[in-house]
Design a protein around this motif. Sequence first.
Motif, PDB file in Angstrom:
ATOM      1  N   ALA A 245     -16.023 -54.511  44.886  1.00 38.40           N
ATOM      2  CA  ALA A 245     -14.634 -54.264  44.484  1.00 38.40           C
ATOM      3  C   ALA A 245     -13.830 -53.557  45.568  1.00 38.40           C
ATOM      4  O   ALA A 245     -12.710 -53.971  45.892  1.00 38.40           O
ATOM      5  N   ASP A 246     -14.383 -52.487  46.130  1.00 44.04           N
ATOM      6  CA  ASP A 246     -13.632 -51.670  47.088  1.00 44.04           C
ATOM      7  C   ASP A 246     -13.719 -52.193  48.516  1.00 44.04           C
ATOM      8  O   ASP A 246     -12.699 -52.349  49.188  1.00 44.04           O
ATOM      9  N   ILE A 247     -14.938 -52.448  48.964  1.00 40.17           N
ATOM     10  CA  ILE A 247     -15.144 -52.745  50.381  1.00 40.17           C
ATOM     11  C   ILE A 247     -14.812 -54.196  50.711  1.00 40.17           C
ATOM     12  O   ILE A 247     -13.946 -54.477  51.547  1.00 40.17           O
ATOM     13  N   LEU A 248     -15.481 -55.129  50.037  1.00 41.13           N
ATOM     14  CA  LEU A 248     -15.196 -56.538  50.312  1.00 41.13           C
ATOM     15  C   LEU A 248     -13.772 -56.902  49.910  1.00 41.13           C
ATOM     16  O   LEU A 248     -13.110 -57.688  50.600  1.00 41.13           O
ATOM     17  N   GLY A 249     -13.291 -56.319  48.824  1.00 39.38           N
ATOM     18  CA  GLY A 249     -11.919 -56.572  48.399  1.00 39.38           C
ATOM     19  C   GLY A 249     -10.915 -56.160  49.458  1.00 39.38           C
ATOM     20  O   GLY A 249      -9.946 -56.882  49.742  1.00 39.38           O
ATOM     21  N   ALA A 250     -11.138 -54.992  50.070  1.00 35.15           N
ATOM     22  CA  ALA A 250     -10.244 -54.516  51.130  1.00 35.15           C
ATOM     23  C   ALA A 250     -10.369 -55.374  52.383  1.00 35.15           C
ATOM     24  O   ALA A 250      -9.366 -55.804  52.971  1.00 35.15           O
TER      25      ALA A 250
END
Length: 230
Positions: free
Chosen positions: A191-196
């Motif tokens: 959610a956080d890393i790949l999304g960013a």
Amino acid sequence: MLKKNKVEHIFFDLDHTLWDFDKNSALTFDFLFKKHEVNTKLADFLKFYEPINLKYWKLYRDEKVSKDNLRYNRLKETFDALQFSIEDDLINTISEDYINHLSSFNHVFDGTIELLDYLKTKYNLHIITNGFKEAQNNKLKGSKLDHYFTTVTSAEVAGVKKPNPQIFNFALKLANANSANSIMIGDNYEADILGALDIGLDAICFNYHKATISPEIKVVNHLLDIKKYL
């Protein structure tokens, strides 16, 4: 190493990144089980609940369950796994009470305040969270973190959840920032890393879950280790 003069805006996740969700959640359940006379061992309950809760949050992110279904089913499935008999009405009551009382406990991770004090003088700080708007605002206020952040973007306000690129773009626009001068910090790899990263936003993973992370990703195991990047 990041170009320190390049980053102007830092976007944080809240739960499991700054706000110690598991600790505060355990304290909330301890309170509620005593209040409602639920006679099961808290440690046994949490052993099942924590992975079940993460599973339902992933389903929620993927638009496969509703908010109400998440709140009820994570409890129902946990009690079923414990083979603990409990009425649906009581599950619904505990579910509602849990949301209302969760922000009564406001432990943050070691290093949170020191890190935010360090960053606040150099960067504009923001929150992007999949958590429910009212609950997240209460957590920020209760833990006295709210004054550090210029903007707070919740999935309910943005209309989509991380890792959907729309929530990151919504947050960037709200902050008057762009992907080139911003970075995301969070615990959730998907959610956080790949999304960013998918929208060209740099990212640092706070590896709270002790997961195996690609060596290409910036990873810290303690929040204060973020200082070596920023």
